[in-house]
Every structure is written in structure tokens, then in C-alpha cells.
Design a protein around this motif. Structure first.
Motif, PDB file in Angstrom:
ATOM      1  N   GLY A  99     -12.805   1.598  -6.237  1.00 35.26           N
ATOM      2  CA  GLY A  99     -11.651   1.305  -5.389  1.00 35.26           C
ATOM      3  C   GLY A  99     -10.585   0.455  -6.023  1.00 35.26           C
ATOM      4  N   PHE A 100     -10.188  -0.573  -5.309  1.00 33.63           N
ATOM      5  CA  PHE A 100      -9.005  -1.353  -5.666  1.00 33.63           C
ATOM      6  C   PHE A 100      -8.968  -1.801  -7.117  1.00 33.63           C
ATOM      7  CE2 PHE A 100      -5.927  -4.546  -5.984  1.00 33.63           C
ATOM      8  CZ  PHE A 100      -6.513  -5.763  -6.295  1.00 33.63           C
ATOM      9  N   THR A 114      -4.202   0.738  -1.486  1.00 30.02           N
ATOM     10  CA  THR A 114      -5.519   1.352  -1.513  1.00 30.02           C
ATOM     11  C   THR A 114      -6.025   1.614  -0.092  1.00 30.02           C
ATOM     12  OG1 THR A 114      -6.062   0.238  -3.586  1.00 30.02           O
ATOM     13  CG2 THR A 114      -7.901   1.081  -2.294  1.00 30.02           C
ATOM     14  N   GLU A 115      -6.494   2.825   0.144  1.00 27.36           N
ATOM     15  CA  GLU A 115      -7.022   3.195   1.463  1.00 27.36           C
ATOM     16  C   GLU A 115      -8.541   3.011   1.494  1.00 27.36           C
ATOM     17  OE1 GLU A 115      -5.339   4.104   4.137  1.00 27.36           O
ATOM     18  OE2 GLU A 115      -3.444   3.834   3.056  1.00 27.36           O
ATOM     19  N   PRO A 116      -9.112   2.652   2.654  1.00 31.69           N
ATOM     20  CA  PRO A 116     -10.570   2.527   2.751  1.00 31.69           C
ATOM     21  C   PRO A 116     -11.252   3.878   2.595  1.00 31.69           C
ATOM     22  CG  PRO A 116      -9.569   2.329   4.917  1.00 31.69           C
ATOM     23  CD  PRO A 116      -8.444   2.337   3.930  1.00 31.69           C
ATOM     24  N   LYS A 117     -12.396   3.877   1.942  1.00 30.13           N
ATOM     25  CA  LYS A 117     -13.163   5.098   1.702  1.00 30.13           C
ATOM     26  C   LYS A 117     -14.607   4.906   2.180  1.00 30.13           C
ATOM     27  CE  LYS A 117      -9.944   7.502  -0.490  1.00 30.13           C
ATOM     28  NZ  LYS A 117      -8.843   6.549  -0.419  1.00 30.13           N
ATOM     29  N   LYS A 168     -12.313  -0.699   0.930  1.00 26.11           N
ATOM     30  CA  LYS A 168     -11.219  -0.505  -0.021  1.00 26.11           C
ATOM     31  C   LYS A 168     -11.672  -0.865  -1.425  1.00 26.11           C
ATOM     32  CE  LYS A 168      -7.513  -1.054   3.320  1.00 26.11           C
ATOM     33  NZ  LYS A 168      -6.218  -1.694   3.658  1.00 26.11           N
ATOM     34  N   ASN A 204     -13.067  -4.734   3.060  1.00 22.92           N
ATOM     35  CA  ASN A 204     -12.241  -3.808   3.829  1.00 22.92           C
ATOM     36  C   ASN A 204     -11.228  -4.561   4.701  1.00 22.92           C
ATOM     37  OD1 ASN A 204     -11.368  -1.279   4.658  1.00 22.92           O
ATOM     38  ND2 ASN A 204     -12.809  -1.171   6.361  1.00 22.92           N
ATOM     39  N   GLN A 251      -7.915  -5.254   6.741  1.00 25.74           N
ATOM     40  CA  GLN A 251      -7.102  -4.311   7.500  1.00 25.74           C
ATOM     41  C   GLN A 251      -5.639  -4.720   7.597  1.00 25.74           C
ATOM     42  OE1 GLN A 251      -8.402  -1.301   8.752  1.00 25.74           O
ATOM     43  NE2 GLN A 251     -10.090  -1.982   7.446  1.00 25.74           N
TER      44      GLN A 251
END
Length: 301
Positions: free
Chosen positions: A137-138, A168-171, A187, A220, A222
Motif C-alpha cells: 500500500g501507501f 491511496t485507497e483502502p484495499k 491503506k 486505515n 479515513q
């Protein structure tokens, strides 16, 4: 009889690479009790050359001049020797060295003078070795962008993080932590042997590098407020107390990377693996550490 030291040196490490002549003079002044043999990495056949030099010299101490990638290279090459390593932080960020209490080059020389050795764990991730931190991720995105741009060094890294952290979007990830199944949205998903990044951000303050466990950390945030709290918590050392973070301590973990997110280990990109299998290797290596490391670990005990 003088002791033998093997110095593995990455000549292109860091923002202002050191010249070999300067390094040789440094060694003469700082290591008068050692007969030191210097080997420069070149990016070609380095593991074979390091192993050959080790067999020829049989050193009592192995110095590693470079960043996290150089340390990992030497650890892979000399994995079965149990030789004590000491990091000389010539890299841009030097996250692993900081985890060992070595923040400056002078810290390294002081650590050698005191010569306190600690066993340090490693994480085996598929077929790769992880000494410090790995993540999806990030941060992996940031490493990818960092490598593709001309700018290097800490300032370039920090500048890149400003935009990356908000885009970056959460996965989703499926985890099996010590055999127990979990599902998380993140994220950034971190596997942590060390406690901090090279920036000084404390991702894993309560973690120990020699306890036979590693941490899996899901972040994560928000909202903008969540991001600010997360960043402040990283520098205070209380990230584990934040609502936007989840921590698991374990000896093994399987992770399914359903959305094929970028993954990095110790600053090296590993592509987008569909799954990884991680397990701890307790006391895999011996490292010379500073007094700062010893005091820190005593406080956490």
C-alpha cells in the motif's frame, strides 16, 4: 595479533556517496585494532564476491556501509556464518540502523568500542529475507514512485509522501495469523520486525527485534483528522492506541493480496504478489548495537 574486519561498502549509497580513499582513512583512524579488508559492491555477483571475501579473511567483525538494501544483501550472503554485523549508516534513510540504535556514523564507531552484540530476528517472506519492515500500500507506492523519479534522499521521500498519503485507497486483505483467519481493510498493511522507518516514524514502538515474534499492522485512516492523528502518533510512539490501526503479534502469517497491491521488503519492490507466507526466524543474525538499543529494550521488558 590484530583482529580481522571485513567491510562491505556500497559506493553509491546515500545522498552524498563517500569516496573509497576517505573510507580507508576513516578505517585507519577508527579501527586501529583491526586489520580491515574493504569490499565494494557493484550490483553484479555481489553475493558470490562477499562470500568469497568472507572465506578468505574469516573476520571477527563484518561492517556494512550502506542503507537497508546493503544490509539485507550482506545478511543474505553471510546467513549461515553467525558473524557479528555492525551497520555504518551511509544510506538515505537507514531505517534498520536506527532500529538498532545507530542514528549516525559516530554511533557505529561507539558501538564497536563498546562491542555489545544482540541476536536479532528476521522474517522469511516467501523466498525473501526481511530484517526491517515490509508493507503493502501507501509506503510501497511511495517507494515505487521514489525509484522512478530522479530525486533521491529524505527530502524527496517526504515530499512524495504528502500526496501519496491522501490518494491511496483502502484495499481488502485476507489474513491467517498464527492459524486464525482475519479480514481487514487497509491503506497500508505492514509486517514489522523493526520499530521505525528511516524518517523516525514509529510504526511499531512496542515491538522487539529479538522476541521471536513480528507484528502485522493494518492502517486505515479515513478523514484528514485521522491522518493527522496517525502521523502524530507515529512520532509519539502510541500508534497502537489509535482507532485507525489494528495490531497482531504473531510467529507466522499468510496474506492474500486480492487487489494486487504493490509490496516492498526493506525498501526493495517485490511486485504485486497475490499471496505471501511470512514466518519468524528467531535470533537469525548477530548485530552490534548501540547503548540506545540496550536501554530501549530494557524499558520495554
Amino acid at each position: 595479533m590484530r583482529k580481522v574486519c571485513l567491510f562491505i561498502f556500497n559506493p553509491v549509497s546515500g545522498d552524498t556517496p563517500i569516496e573509497k580513499e576517505e573510507l580507508e582513512e576513516m578505517v585507519r583512524v577508527k579501527l586501529p585494532d583491526f586489520e580491515t579488508f574493504i569490499v565494494e559492491t557493484s550490483g553484479s555477483d555481489d553475493i558470490d564476491r562477499i562470500q568469497s571475501a568472507y572465506k578468505k579473511t574469516r573476520p571477527e567483525l563484518v561492517l556494512i556501509g550502506g542503507g537497508d538494501g546493503t544490509v539485507k544483501l550482506v545478511a543474505k550472503a553471510l546467513r549461515d556464518t553467525k558473524a557479528p554485523f555492525c551497520v555504518i549508516p551511509f544510506g538515505s534513510a537507514n531505517g534498520l540502523a536506527k532500529c538498532l540504535g545507530i542514528h549516525t556514523i559516530e554511533d557505529s564507531w561507539e558501538a564497536i568500542r563498546c562491542y555489545t552484540i544482540h541476536p536479532i530476528d528476521a522474517i522469511q517472506i516467501n523466498d525473501e529475507l526481511c530484517l526491517h519492515l515490509a508493507d503493502f500500500g501507501f509506503n510501497a507506492n511511495l517507494v515505487k514512485n521514489f525509484e522512478s523519479n530522479d530525486g533521491r534522499g529524505m527530502i524527496a521521500y517526504i515530499k512524495g509522501s504528502v500526496s501519496e498519503i491522501f490518494t491511496t485507497e483502502p484495499k481488502p486483505y485476507k489474513l491467517k495469523v498464527d492459524g486464525e483467519e482475519k479480514q481487514v481493510m487497509a491503506k497500508m498493511l505492514v509486517l514489522a520486525n523493526g520499530d521505525q522507518y528511516g524518517t523516525g516514524a514509529l510504526i511499531n514502538y512496542k515491538g522487539k527485534m529479538n522476541d521471536g515474534k513480528f507484528e502485522v499492522i493494518a492502517l486505515n485512516p479515513q478523514s484528514t483528522k485521522d491522518y493527522i492523528r496517525m502521523i502524530m502518533a507515529m512520532f509519539r510512539g502510541d500508534l497502537e492506541e489509535q482507532n485507525s490501526s489494528i495490531f497482531y503479534r504473531c510467529e507466522s502469517c499468510e496474506i492474500e493480496n486480492e487487489k494486487e497491491v504493490d509490496f516492498q521488503i526493506d525498501g526493495e519492490l517485490m511486485g504485486k504478489p497475490q499471496s505471501i507466507n511470512a514466518r519468524i526466524e528467531k535470533h537469525a543474525f548477530q548485530f552490534v548495537t548501540s547503548k540506545r538499543f540496550s536501554r530501549y529494550k530494557k524499558n520495554l521488558s
